[in-house]
Design an enzyme around this catalytic site. Structure first.
Site, PDB file in Angstrom:
ATOM      1  N   GLU A 366       0.817  -1.254  -0.155  1.00  0.00           N
ATOM      2  CA  GLU A 366      -0.141   0.008   0.017  1.00  0.00           C
ATOM      3  C   GLU A 366       0.946   1.316  -0.213  1.00  0.00           C
ATOM      4  OE1 GLU A 366      -4.338   0.480   1.609  1.00  0.00           O
ATOM      5  OE2 GLU A 366      -3.042   1.011   3.048  1.00  0.00           O
ATOM      6  N   HIS A 397       5.267 -27.552   2.468  1.00  0.00           N
ATOM      7  CA  HIS A 397       4.499 -28.622   1.889  1.00  0.00           C
ATOM      8  C   HIS A 397       3.570 -27.931   0.888  1.00  0.00           C
ATOM      9  CE1 HIS A 397       6.066 -31.165   4.952  1.00  0.00           C
ATOM     10  NE2 HIS A 397       5.981 -30.097   5.805  1.00  0.00           N
ATOM     11  N   LYS A 520     -13.824   1.353  -3.257  1.00  0.00           N
ATOM     12  CA  LYS A 520     -14.963   1.822  -2.702  1.00  0.00           C
ATOM     13  C   LYS A 520     -16.175   2.594  -3.406  1.00  0.00           C
ATOM     14  CE  LYS A 520     -11.963   2.348   1.323  1.00  0.00           C
ATOM     15  NZ  LYS A 520     -11.307   3.280   2.307  1.00  0.00           N
TER      16      LYS A 520
HETATM   17  O1  LIG Z   1      -8.660   2.977   9.975  1.00  0.00           O
HETATM   18  P1  LIG Z   1      -9.558   3.337   8.785  1.00  0.00           P
HETATM   19  O2  LIG Z   1      -9.904   4.704   8.379  1.00  0.00           O
HETATM   20  O3  LIG Z   1     -11.091   2.630   8.871  1.00  0.00           O
HETATM   21  O4  LIG Z   1      -9.333   2.577   7.407  1.00  0.00           O
HETATM   22  C1  LIG Z   1      -8.760   1.325   7.299  1.00  0.00           C
HETATM   23  C2  LIG Z   1      -8.172   1.003   6.000  1.00  0.00           C
HETATM   24  O5  LIG Z   1      -8.797   1.426   4.932  1.00  0.00           O
HETATM   25  C3  LIG Z   1      -8.491   1.613   3.714  1.00  0.00           C
HETATM   26  O6  LIG Z   1      -8.901   0.782   2.908  1.00  0.00           O
HETATM   27  C4  LIG Z   1      -6.954   2.182   3.750  1.00  0.00           C
HETATM   28  O7  LIG Z   1      -6.555   1.741   2.498  1.00  0.00           O
HETATM   29  C5  LIG Z   1      -6.069   1.449   4.770  1.00  0.00           C
HETATM   30  O8  LIG Z   1      -4.947   2.316   4.588  1.00  0.00           O
HETATM   31  C6  LIG Z   1      -6.879   1.570   6.158  1.00  0.00           C
HETATM   32  O9  LIG Z   1      -5.909   1.173   6.910  1.00  0.00           O
END
Ligand SMILES: O=P(O)(O)OC[C@H]1O[C@H](O)[C@H](O)[C@@H](O)[C@@H]1O
Length: 557
Positions: A366, A397, A520
């Site tokens: 990432e 294995h 997303k």
């Molecule tokens: O901690 P949050 O804001 O819920 O984010 C949780 C995760 O969400 C995203 O997918 C990012 O790519 C991550 O880097 C992050 O750790």
């Protein structure tokens, strides 16, 4: 006079050109040549590539590097102004240029009383105040003074988060979890958006004595919001208590968004805060580690931070050619960019470290899984390799066959633990000791075989092999004296700084993740279709997705 001497333009010296030519020359040499058996030169080379850091030992001698390679790699690092960029990182400059903010996860592990670098002081003070608040919450839980909405004392903590808000705490809980500081506190992790990890907990845990931790840097991640909603619905139905009352007693929030935590109904006393300048995948040191502290105690959590801080000091002070994260980074970049090795396996030889590959996948891929540089131009070469892996002894294995005799070149990190303290005596201790020796022997054997291939096999047995071992798979061995909080903290911080150094070499921003966002957005429209809601932004039609959507809708009737 030879005319061609004049017509051929001389190749301008740059560290990159030099490395390219050197890689071409070195391709002719195998790792067996470099490791070179027992000769003095080979011994000296191997010795120069071994490092001790506290109770960690790192051996890079099975990497395809010579003294000249390392010297060229250091030239390259210097030409990228690595030392200056490192200073900027610790001074709180806006190194996360695209999001216009610093990256100060090191502040969360800076010890009290130790002067912080100029520019980091305020961040350290903020983190220390939050650490104190965390300590108070842990103390209250351990003293059995944390009561649920029905007045029962809390026995179980369900940590709900995903990505950086889950992988770090889960890893530490798993690696060190065999000795919780309080037997009456059980810690459980829920991350997957489908609710599948939550259901078995709902069946097993007592709703009166369960505390939820909503861990989310942004406080907007759907995966976490949905899991928390389901968990609160469970508590509310089971206890016949309304959700706002439950939020007041049985929910902790950890986020950068105090406003959103308050809006959600989490009382200020149950909010833990960190700041935007700690990236999700760098946040284990922040209050995101709350569940680790609740499971293992503040003392252990502090040792984790101490181990990481020791690496910060090493990274800041050690000369580049002896700087372990710098070496990890330049060797990794050498493998990826110059030897064209596209994948890197992480192979822990200890089942307690099963989550290390997943943690490093997020940390490395990432961060440096980018192909547009800080100058907004396309990076014309490979950057972060694909990181993958599994518990080494089990993977032997499964996928090692391909590593030994397949057609891909792969680099690897073997991570092993030299000794264990399980407090067991008698015959059981003997059989467990034998298992530990067996595991260590396998780790060393595989690392040697990856590097040397057929040359690792004693001459007398070689002829009997049906097929040869390819060897030449460069690998490092990281040996921990024992698996404790200090060592885990140090190990993770080594990789963090490795990632930073590589970002400098590749000129990419390691602290953002714009690629994650698009997926997303698309999922939101498809979710609205599945829920039968009006769709805000229609998705682009493609016959595959359309047909799959129809099939799902038909099967869910
Ligand atoms: O901690 P949050 O804001 O819920 O984010 C949780 C995760 O969400 C995203 O997918 C990012 O790519 C991550 O880097 C992050 O750790």
């Amino acid at each position: 006079m030879n005319v061609s001497t004049f017509s051929k333009p001389a190749r301008v010296y740059t560290p990159l050109n030099a490395l390219q030519s050197h890689a071409e020359q070195l391709q002719a040499k195998s790792l067996a040549d470099l490791l070179g058996g027992e000769c003095q030169v080979a011994k000296r080379r191997a010795e120069a590539l071994r490092f001790d850091l506290g109770s960690l030992h790192l051996d890079f001698s099975k990497q395809r590097v010579s003294e000249q390679t390392l010297s060229l790699l250091m030239d390259w690092a210097r030409s990228c102004r690595l030392e200056e960029r490192r200073e900027a990182l610790f001074a709180g400059r806006h190194v996360n240029v695209f999001e216009n903010r610093p990256a100060l996860h090191m502040a969360a592990r800076w010890p009290e009383g130790e002067p912080a670098p100029q520019g980091m002081e305020e961040a350290v003070a903020f983190c220390q105040a939050q650490r104190q608040k965390l300590a108070g919450m842990v103390e209250r839980l351990h003293a059995r003074q944390w009561f649920g909405a029905t007045g029962q004392s809390i026995t179980d903590v369900v940590h709900i988060g995903v990505g950086g808000s889950d992988l770090g705490p889960k890893l530490v809980s798993e690696t060190l979890g065999q000795c919780p500081s309080q037997q009456h506190v059980g810690v459980h992790y829920v991350s997957s958006m489908d609710g599948a990890q939550l259901l078995p907990l709902i069946e097993r845990l007592n709703p009166e004595t369960t505390l939820l931790v909503l861990a989310s840097k942004s406080f907007t991640t759907a995966d976490t919001q949905f899991n928390v909603k389901t968990a609160l619905t469970w508590l509310s139905e089971a206890l016949e208590i309304d959700v706002p009352t439950l939020c007041g007693h049985q929910l902790i929030g950890v986020s950068t968004r105090a406003d959103k935590m308050t809006e959600f109904g989490i009382p200020e006393a149950h909010q833990l805060e960190f700041k935007e300048w700690i990236g999700g995948r760098f946040s284990i040191w922040s209050p995101i580690g709350v569940s680790v502290a609740m499971q293992l105690g503040m003392e252990t959590f502090d040792q984790l931070l101490e181990g990481a801080h020791a690496i910060d000091q090493h990274f800041l002070a050690a000369p580049l050619h002896e700087n372990v994260p710098v070496l990890m980074a330049v060797i990794g970049a050498w493998n990826s960019q110059f030897l064209n090795i596209a994948t890197h396996a992480v192979l822990p030889y200890d089942a307690r470290m099963a989550s290390v590959p997943a943690y490093l996948q997020q940390l490395e891929m990432e961060s440096n899984g980018k192909s547009v540089g800080l100058d907004q131009k396309l990076v014309p070469h490979a950057t972060c390799p694909i990181i993958w892996g599994d518990v080494g002894p089990n993977a032997q294995h499964a996928f090692y066959q391909l590593l030994h005799q397949g057609s891909h070149t792969v680099s690897a990190d073997f991570i092993a633990v030299a000794s264990r303290e399980h407090g067991i005596e008698g015959p059981l201790a003997d059989t467990l000791n034998a298992q530990e020796h067996l595991t260590l022997a396998n780790c060393l054997a595989q690392s040697q075989l990856f590097a040397l291939g057929d040359d690792a096999i004693p001459a007398v047995s070689r002829g009997q092999m049906a097929q040869g071992y390819r060897g030449n798979q460069p690998n490092s061995v990281i040996l921990m004296q024992r698996l404790d909080a200090w060592n885990i903290g140090a190990l993770l911080a080594l990789y963090e700084h490795k990632v930073f150094v590589q970002s400098v070499l590749w000129n990419v921003n390691p602290f953002d993740q714009p690629g994650v966002e698009l997926g997303k957005k698309l999922a939101t429209s498809l979710y609205q279709q599945l829920e039968g809601e009006p769709v805000d932004t229609p998705t682009v039609f493609d016959p595959s997705t359309g047909a799959l959507l129809e099939k799902i809708q038909a099967w869910r009737q």
